[in-house]
Design a protein around this motif. Structure first.
Motif, short mmCIF file in Angstrom:
data_model
loop_
_atom_site.label_atom_id
_atom_site.label_comp_id
_atom_site.label_asym_id
_atom_site.label_seq_id
_atom_site.Cartn_x
_atom_site.Cartn_y
_atom_site.Cartn_z
N ALA A 100 -24.73 32.39 14.44
CA ALA A 100 -23.95 33.32 13.63
C ALA A 100 -22.69 32.63 13.11
O ALA A 100 -22.30 32.81 11.96
N GLU A 101 -22.06 31.83 13.96
CA GLU A 101 -20.91 31.01 13.57
C GLU A 101 -21.08 29.67 14.26
O GLU A 101 -21.17 29.62 15.49
N GLY A 102 -21.12 28.62 13.47
CA GLY A 102 -21.46 27.32 14.01
C GLY A 102 -20.62 26.90 15.21
O GLY A 102 -21.15 26.62 16.30
N ALA A 103 -19.30 26.85 15.06
CA ALA A 103 -18.43 26.37 16.13
C ALA A 103 -18.39 27.35 17.29
O ALA A 103 -18.48 26.96 18.46
N ALA A 104 -18.28 28.64 16.97
CA ALA A 104 -18.18 29.64 18.02
C ALA A 104 -19.47 29.78 18.82
O ALA A 104 -19.45 30.21 19.97
N LEU A 106 -21.35 27.32 19.80
CA LEU A 106 -21.70 26.07 20.48
C LEU A 106 -22.00 26.30 21.96
O LEU A 106 -22.90 25.65 22.53
N GLY A 107 -21.28 27.22 22.60
CA GLY A 107 -21.51 27.49 24.01
C GLY A 107 -22.91 28.01 24.28
O GLY A 107 -23.59 27.58 25.22
N SER A 108 -23.38 28.94 23.44
CA SER A 108 -24.73 29.47 23.60
C SER A 108 -25.78 28.41 23.31
O SER A 108 -26.82 28.34 23.99
N LEU A 109 -25.52 27.57 22.33
CA LEU A 109 -26.45 26.48 22.03
C LEU A 109 -26.55 25.54 23.23
O LEU A 109 -27.65 25.10 23.61
N ARG A 110 -25.42 25.25 23.84
CA ARG A 110 -25.41 24.37 25.02
C ARG A 110 -26.23 25.00 26.16
O ARG A 110 -26.97 24.32 26.86
N ASP A 111 -26.10 26.33 26.31
CA ASP A 111 -26.85 27.02 27.36
C ASP A 111 -28.36 26.96 27.10
O ASP A 111 -29.16 26.80 28.03
N LEU A 112 -28.76 27.12 25.84
CA LEU A 112 -30.18 27.02 25.51
C LEU A 112 -30.71 25.62 25.81
O LEU A 112 -31.79 25.44 26.37
N ASN A 123 -31.09 26.71 9.04
CA ASN A 123 -30.18 27.30 8.05
C ASN A 123 -28.82 26.63 7.96
O ASN A 123 -28.35 26.36 6.86
N GLN A 124 -28.14 26.37 9.06
CA GLN A 124 -26.86 25.68 9.04
C GLN A 124 -27.01 24.31 9.69
O GLN A 124 -27.50 24.21 10.81
N LEU A 125 -26.57 23.29 9.00
CA LEU A 125 -26.62 21.95 9.57
C LEU A 125 -25.85 21.90 10.88
O LEU A 125 -24.74 22.43 10.97
N PRO A 126 -26.40 21.29 11.91
CA PRO A 126 -25.66 21.17 13.16
C PRO A 126 -24.45 20.26 12.98
O PRO A 126 -24.52 19.25 12.28
N SER A 127 -23.35 20.65 13.60
CA SER A 127 -22.16 19.82 13.57
C SER A 127 -22.36 18.59 14.45
O SER A 127 -23.34 18.49 15.21
N GLU A 128 -21.41 17.67 14.40
CA GLU A 128 -21.50 16.49 15.26
C GLU A 128 -21.53 16.88 16.72
O GLU A 128 -22.23 16.27 17.53
N ASP A 129 -20.76 17.92 17.08
CA ASP A 129 -20.74 18.39 18.46
C ASP A 129 -22.07 19.02 18.86
O ASP A 129 -22.44 19.00 20.04
N ALA A 130 -22.78 19.61 17.89
CA ALA A 130 -24.02 20.33 18.20
C ALA A 130 -25.26 19.44 18.18
O ALA A 130 -26.28 19.80 18.78
N GLU A 131 -25.19 18.29 17.53
CA GLU A 131 -26.38 17.46 17.34
C GLU A 131 -27.06 17.09 18.65
O GLU A 131 -28.29 17.02 18.73
N LEU A 188 -19.19 22.35 3.87
CA LEU A 188 -20.13 21.51 3.14
C LEU A 188 -20.24 21.95 1.68
O LEU A 188 -20.26 21.13 0.76
N SER A 189 -20.33 23.27 1.49
CA SER A 189 -20.55 23.81 0.15
C SER A 189 -19.33 23.59 -0.75
O SER A 189 -19.47 23.14 -1.89
N ILE A 190 -18.15 23.93 -0.27
CA ILE A 190 -16.98 23.84 -1.15
C ILE A 190 -16.67 22.37 -1.47
O ILE A 190 -16.31 22.04 -2.60
N ASN A 191 -16.86 21.48 -0.50
CA ASN A 191 -16.60 20.06 -0.76
C ASN A 191 -17.59 19.49 -1.78
O ASN A 191 -17.22 18.73 -2.67
N ALA A 192 -18.86 19.87 -1.64
CA ALA A 192 -19.87 19.37 -2.58
C ALA A 192 -19.68 19.95 -3.96
O ALA A 192 -19.89 19.26 -4.97
#
Length: 371
Positions: A100-104, A106-112, A123-131, A188-192
């Protein structure tokens, strides 16, 4: 226009992680190849509904049982869903994760990831922390679609000037209506997009980050118009077409005429969006210059194919796997077709999430001699 036949494999230019071998999925008595649990936003949003349709259809075709857990773009709600699955000891063969929110999230992703079950992010590219917590990514290239929007804005501006339009500044003044800043696709979108207009002389004078959907687009644009209208507004960028749809309504209610370059001086503003999830009538009537074809149906198909690749081989050839995002202008969309990851050819009308009741319908291919 028959656009493209797309294949995966664009991610090999990116850093790839070393993936552990996946255990052979247990065959169930039903004959299923395995089970998938997917965390996604709610299907009440048109785009998400299309993606879930792609997930479920392709999972059935590939022989997987799939469970979809939906949230209202709410990370706290999604976190609770993750904890519920962990508490009951859910053991799918793979998790599919749309944060739902990439950075927020991260904890649930780590648990999975800690379950030892592979996680595929969509849908959302994983951040460096999430990869480190995912085996791969399947979904849109936010940078590509936004850069395409910027390039279309420049070409529209140039053609508009040739048609006799006098701009508010030397290169024209542009505004934007965007996703929330906290959403993973925003930076990513605004920079591109800014890369797409770089060197054109277009002056980006303001943006609204009100959020998703036409109502937020309307509210954000109305406030932004009041802030910058004295400088003059020539161009508007919508980070997706649903947001842009509301923004165009706000512009028109404020007295602006939104058109295309051929309108010349009769148009006050030209609009460019992406994702084709707004109002098709804006393209039909020449009130939106262009969009990009981002098809959630194909996104769902791709996610299942990448998941199947991992479960079958124990690894994924390319860490990043992108869906197509071609440019489509207002005078092109009716004849535009695209080949899906399932090998079928689809019309733009059936792939876009602008409310078409025929989403996902396959085009009948002409006989070989007529092609």
């Amino acid at each position: 226009t028959r656009c493209c036949s797309w294949s995966r494999g664009l991610g090999d230019v990116y850093k790839r992680q070393e993936e552990p071998a996946a255990e052979e999925p247990a065959a169930e008595e039903s004959g299923s190849k395995g089970t998938i649990i997917a965390f996604t936003p709610a299907r009440s949003e048109r785009y998400v509904n299309g993606l879930i349709q792609g997930l479920t259809n392709e999972a059935e075709n590939a022989g997987y049982d799939i469970t979809i857990l939906e949230n209202e773009f709410n990370q706290a709600q999604q976190d609770e869903q993750v904890q519920q699955q962990l508490a009951v000891g859910a053991e799918p063969d793979i998790w599919i994760w749309w944060p739902a929110e990439g950075a927020a999230g991260l904890g649930s992703l780590r648990d999975l990831n800690a379950t030892g079950i592979p996680v595929l992010q969509i849908n959302q590219l994983p951040s460096e922390d999430a990869e480190q917590f995912v085996v791969g990514y399947a979904g849109p290239d936010d940078a590509l679609r936004a850069r395409n929007a910027g390039e279309m804005m420049v070409e529209a501006r140039d053609a508009w000037e040739e048609a006799g339009k006098e701009l508010s500044s030397e290169g024209g003044n542009a505004i934007g209506v965007t996703y929330p800043v906290a959403y993973g696709g925003y930076p990513l979108s605004i920079n591109a997009f800014m890369e797409g207009i770089e060197g054109s002389g277009i002056d980006f004078i303001g943006e609204s980050n009100e959020g998703f959907g036409s109502q937020n687009g309307y509210n954000g644009a109305a406030a932004l118009i009041a802030q910058v209208q004295d400088q003059g507004i020539d161009l508007i960028y919508g980070m997706d077409d649903a947001i842009l749809q509301g923004a165009i309504q706000a512009l028109e209610e404020a007295g602006y005429t939104v058109g295309v370059p051929a309108d010349g001086a009769d148009a006050d503003i030209i609009a460019v969006g992406t994702v084709c999830n707004g109002d098709r009538q804006l393209l039909e009537e020449g009130r939106q210059y262009g969009t990009t074809l981002q098809a959630p149906l194909l996104e769902g198909q791709l996610a299942i194919q990448v998941a199947d690749e991992y479960l079958t081989n124990g690894s994924i050839e390319n860490f990043l796997n992108f869906t197509p995002n071609p440019k489509v202008r207002y005078n092109e969309w009716q004849e535009f077709t695209l080949e899906g990851f399932d090998g079928n050819t689809y019309t733009m009308d059936s792939l876009c999430t602008w409310g078409s009741s025929g989403q996902g319908e396959v085009v009948e291919e002409p006989a070989e001699e007529e092609a």
